[in-house]
Design an enzyme around this catalytic site. Sequence first.
Site: not given
Length: 408
Positions: A123, A200, A203, A226, A364
């Site tokens: 991302h 990260d 997600q 999220k 993104c």
Amino acid sequence: MPLNIEKIRADIPILKEENAGKPLVYLDSANTTQKPQSVIQATHDYYTRYNANVHRSVYQLAEKATLLYENARDKVKDFIHAKNRNEIVFVKGTTEGINLVAHCLGRATFQPGDEILISQMEHHSNIVPWQIVCQQTGAVLKVVPITDEGELDMVAYASMLNDKTRLVSIIHASNALGTINPVEEIIQLAHAKNIPVLLDGAQSIAHTSIDVQALDCDFFIFSSHKMYGPTGVGVLYGKSQYLESFPPYQGGGDMIKQVSFEKTTYADLPYRFEAGTQNIAGVVGLGAALDYLNDIGMENIHHHEQALLHYATERFRQVEGLRIIGTAKHKVAVISFVMEGVHPHDIGTILDSCGVAVRVGHHCAMPLMERFKLPATVRASFGLYNIQAEVDILIASLAKVRDWFGHV
């Protein structure tokens, strides 16, 4: 145990709304998840019953607000199985968390020729901060390639780790492809060369159980919105050995012990990195979201979403002219696709007229689109509240796209 999907859908007020005059089919949870009533109520209760600043006053209202805020920190610690609550820093979201590490580790310590390793599926929030660090320090950004299936090239990754590598910063699960990266192996290989690893987790956090101690990652960063919580708040987990060595990210109130015109002494962890008034209502809402997820059970959520992903993938493969982008063996419930002869934005517009909300664009992840030589994709992403009937509506709506553009 199967989810009580009727109860879950009843928990989400916005699912009762319409989109383009039709029942809302919300398939954009990778962008932001919809919120259960308990989360909405928690933020409402803070503003109507507990609204006061935290850590600053001794009156009872402020003490109640502080207790709610700090209880949420404990909930985060337990949810990701951190060792110490002081390793949990509240930030605005994943983007700010990565920028904090980029500032405190990258700008503060990297030298010309040092290397930062990321992947081709990142991302923008895990690309741009490191580019800025490289511009300011002379460090070099190295990019691990991915396969046509959308999987990380682990042979290339292992070969790119060297004595100049100062950090590996990798997405746990791709927002654009759904790929779940083999982070256990990624971390083990990096740690064998004493290289720290940042994950990260934006997600992955809502789709599977996370144990940062078992993973042994050095940083794990995610966003509340999220994972069924409010926008504007997120979490940076960092091992104490790193956070203790970091200089402050921002200066101001609440991140200090003592201030004079000659010298300032900084607060202990984690408050050193929480300057100014935080998004208190957002943190309280995040705590409520964690309670909600714990009540349902992350394993139950994982099994439900994986079954939905399998069903949707099989249905997609039956659509003439449709190609799935990202066919990794291990995925979160995300499917990106293109259709022959139809621009993704046209697909998204027609789906919207059918009441179906998907995301179209580069997600993104423009370098990833360049890797696949695509301007954009359509992305359907699923949450714990989605059902097979919504997949069927999506497939029926795609048939209208084919009819509209003359495909048979």
